[in-house]
Design a protein around this motif. Structure first.
Motif, PDB file in Angstrom:
ATOM      1  N   ARG A 126      -0.462  -0.817  -6.734  1.00 61.78           N
ATOM      2  CA  ARG A 126      -0.286   0.636  -6.722  1.00 61.78           C
ATOM      3  C   ARG A 126      -0.703   1.198  -5.380  1.00 61.78           C
ATOM      4  O   ARG A 126      -0.071   2.083  -4.825  1.00 61.78           O
ATOM      5  CB  ARG A 126      -1.084   1.312  -7.845  1.00 61.78           C
ATOM      6  N   GLN A 127      -1.771   0.637  -4.820  1.00 59.59           N
ATOM      7  CA  GLN A 127      -2.243   1.112  -3.516  1.00 59.59           C
ATOM      8  C   GLN A 127      -1.186   0.842  -2.425  1.00 59.59           C
ATOM      9  O   GLN A 127      -0.992   1.662  -1.532  1.00 59.59           O
ATOM     10  CB  GLN A 127      -3.568   0.427  -3.131  1.00 59.59           C
ATOM     11  N   GLY A 128      -0.514  -0.301  -2.546  1.00 58.47           N
ATOM     12  CA  GLY A 128       0.545  -0.620  -1.585  1.00 58.47           C
ATOM     13  C   GLY A 128       1.687   0.373  -1.670  1.00 58.47           C
ATOM     14  O   GLY A 128       2.207   0.831  -0.652  1.00 58.47           O
ATOM     15  N   TYR A 129       2.052   0.732  -2.897  1.00 59.81           N
ATOM     16  CA  TYR A 129       3.119   1.709  -3.058  1.00 59.81           C
ATOM     17  C   TYR A 129       2.660   3.084  -2.578  1.00 59.81           C
ATOM     18  O   TYR A 129       3.415   3.801  -1.912  1.00 59.81           O
ATOM     19  CB  TYR A 129       3.596   1.799  -4.513  1.00 59.81           C
ATOM     20  N   LYS A 170       8.352   8.669 -13.085  1.00 59.81           N
ATOM     21  CA  LYS A 170       7.698   7.367 -12.949  1.00 59.81           C
ATOM     22  C   LYS A 170       6.348   7.556 -12.276  1.00 59.81           C
ATOM     23  O   LYS A 170       6.171   8.429 -11.434  1.00 59.81           O
ATOM     24  CB  LYS A 170       8.543   6.410 -12.109  1.00 59.81           C
ATOM     25  N   THR A 171       5.411   6.711 -12.633  1.00 62.69           N
ATOM     26  CA  THR A 171       4.110   6.725 -11.972  1.00 62.69           C
ATOM     27  C   THR A 171       4.160   5.798 -10.757  1.00 62.69           C
ATOM     28  O   THR A 171       5.059   4.961 -10.630  1.00 62.69           O
ATOM     29  CB  THR A 171       3.000   6.232 -12.920  1.00 62.69           C
ATOM     30  N   GLN A 172       3.181   5.944  -9.903  1.00 67.55           N
ATOM     31  CA  GLN A 172       3.089   5.024  -8.770  1.00 67.55           C
ATOM     32  C   GLN A 172       2.904   3.592  -9.268  1.00 67.55           C
ATOM     33  O   GLN A 172       3.456   2.668  -8.689  1.00 67.55           O
ATOM     34  CB  GLN A 172       1.938   5.425  -7.847  1.00 67.55           C
ATOM     35  N   LYS A 203       0.789   3.833  -0.226  1.00 64.51           N
ATOM     36  CA  LYS A 203       0.871   3.912   1.247  1.00 64.51           C
ATOM     37  C   LYS A 203       2.245   4.413   1.685  1.00 64.51           C
ATOM     38  O   LYS A 203       2.353   5.153   2.657  1.00 64.51           O
ATOM     39  CB  LYS A 203       0.575   2.554   1.880  1.00 64.51           C
ATOM     40  N   TYR A 204       3.304   4.025   0.966  1.00 65.91           N
ATOM     41  CA  TYR A 204       4.646   4.498   1.309  1.00 65.91           C
ATOM     42  C   TYR A 204       4.738   6.015   1.132  1.00 65.91           C
ATOM     43  O   TYR A 204       5.283   6.720   1.974  1.00 65.91           O
ATOM     44  CB  TYR A 204       5.722   3.836   0.448  1.00 65.91           C
ATOM     45  N   GLU A 205       4.205   6.510   0.015  1.00 67.81           N
ATOM     46  CA  GLU A 205       4.286   7.945  -0.272  1.00 67.81           C
ATOM     47  C   GLU A 205       3.343   8.770   0.594  1.00 67.81           C
ATOM     48  O   GLU A 205       3.566   9.966   0.772  1.00 67.81           O
ATOM     49  CB  GLU A 205       4.003   8.221  -1.748  1.00 67.81           C
ATOM     50  N   ASN A 206       2.297   8.163   1.104  1.00 74.78           N
ATOM     51  CA  ASN A 206       1.338   8.884   1.951  1.00 74.78           C
ATOM     52  C   ASN A 206       1.595   8.664   3.439  1.00 74.78           C
ATOM     53  O   ASN A 206       0.763   9.022   4.269  1.00 74.78           O
ATOM     54  CB  ASN A 206      -0.093   8.487   1.587  1.00 74.78           C
ATOM     55  N   ASN A 207       2.718   8.054   3.747  1.00 72.42           N
ATOM     56  CA  ASN A 207       3.127   7.811   5.131  1.00 72.42           C
ATOM     57  C   ASN A 207       2.106   6.963   5.902  1.00 72.42           C
ATOM     58  O   ASN A 207       1.887   7.151   7.090  1.00 72.42           O
ATOM     59  CB  ASN A 207       3.393   9.140   5.856  1.00 72.42           C
ATOM     60  N   LEU A 208       1.488   6.030   5.181  1.00 66.28           N
ATOM     61  CA  LEU A 208       0.510   5.130   5.797  1.00 66.28           C
ATOM     62  C   LEU A 208       1.065   3.721   5.978  1.00 66.28           C
ATOM     63  O   LEU A 208       0.388   2.851   6.514  1.00 66.28           O
ATOM     64  CB  LEU A 208      -0.771   5.087   4.957  1.00 66.28           C
ATOM     65  N   GLY A 209       2.274   3.509   5.509  1.00 67.43           N
ATOM     66  CA  GLY A 209       2.922   2.210   5.632  1.00 67.43           C
ATOM     67  C   GLY A 209       4.396   2.363   5.300  1.00 67.43           C
ATOM     68  O   GLY A 209       4.812   3.356   4.703  1.00 67.43           O
ATOM     69  N   GLU A 210       5.173   1.376   5.709  1.00 69.64           N
ATOM     70  CA  GLU A 210       6.611   1.410   5.438  1.00 69.64           C
ATOM     71  C   GLU A 210       7.030   0.131   4.733  1.00 69.64           C
ATOM     72  O   GLU A 210       6.526  -0.948   5.055  1.00 69.64           O
ATOM     73  CB  GLU A 210       7.401   1.551   6.735  1.00 69.64           C
ATOM     74  N   PRO A 211       7.950   0.248   3.796  1.00 74.17           N
ATOM     75  CA  PRO A 211       8.424  -0.948   3.102  1.00 74.17           C
ATOM     76  C   PRO A 211       9.283  -1.811   4.018  1.00 74.17           C
ATOM     77  O   PRO A 211       9.915  -1.305   4.951  1.00 74.17           O
ATOM     78  CB  PRO A 211       9.262  -0.377   1.951  1.00 74.17           C
ATOM     79  N   ASP A 212       9.306  -3.113   3.758  1.00 73.63           N
ATOM     80  CA  ASP A 212      10.211  -3.979   4.510  1.00 73.63           C
ATOM     81  C   ASP A 212      11.637  -3.719   4.037  1.00 73.63           C
ATOM     82  O   ASP A 212      11.870  -2.969   3.081  1.00 73.63           O
ATOM     83  CB  ASP A 212       9.824  -5.452   4.367  1.00 73.63           C
TER      84      ASP A 212
END
Length: 118
Positions: free
Chosen positions: A28-31, A15-17, A33-42
């Motif tokens: 895509r930028q929001g997702y 799957k793509t981002q 962030k999860y993979e780059n450890n810049l944000g966490e999902p709720d």
């Protein structure tokens, strides 16, 4: 750990981002962030990810290395331990052959035992 596991699971699923973002209803930028450890999902998004990848949230968060470790598996293991207990095995084996009255009595006895613990 979440970022590493998300990326690994996503690439395993080919799957793509963007596809993941579309699935979650985010950019895509929001997702990314999860993979780059810049944000966490709720919590809701974390649950959606676990459901999509068919893993536990504990696995995504790095709390276990067993991706399939779920409550159902724990319940199944607990049941197997019960079913294999030599002292209880006789009850387990005989129960399906018992008549309705015997099963009703057993349930009543069990309710009394449970209520005594309270």
């Amino acid at each position: 750990m979440l970022s590493i596991r998300l990326k690994a699971l996503r690439t395993q699923q080919r799957k793509t981002q963007q596809e993941m973002a579309d699935l979650l209803g985010i950019t895509r930028q929001g997702y990314a962030k999860y993979e780059n450890n810049l944000g966490e999902p709720d919590n809701s998004t974390l649950s959606k990810l676990a459901d999509f990848f068919e893993v536990s949230t504990d696995y995504l968060l790095g709390r276990t290395d067993n991706p399939a470790h779920t409550l159902k598996e724990k319940d199944d293991a607990d049941f197997q331990a019960f079913a294999n207990d030599p002292e209880l095995k006789v009850f387990y084996r005989e129960l399906p052959e018992s008549d309705e009255e015997a099963v009703r009595k057993l349930r009543n006895i069990w309710e009394i035992i449970k209520n005594d613990k309270k």
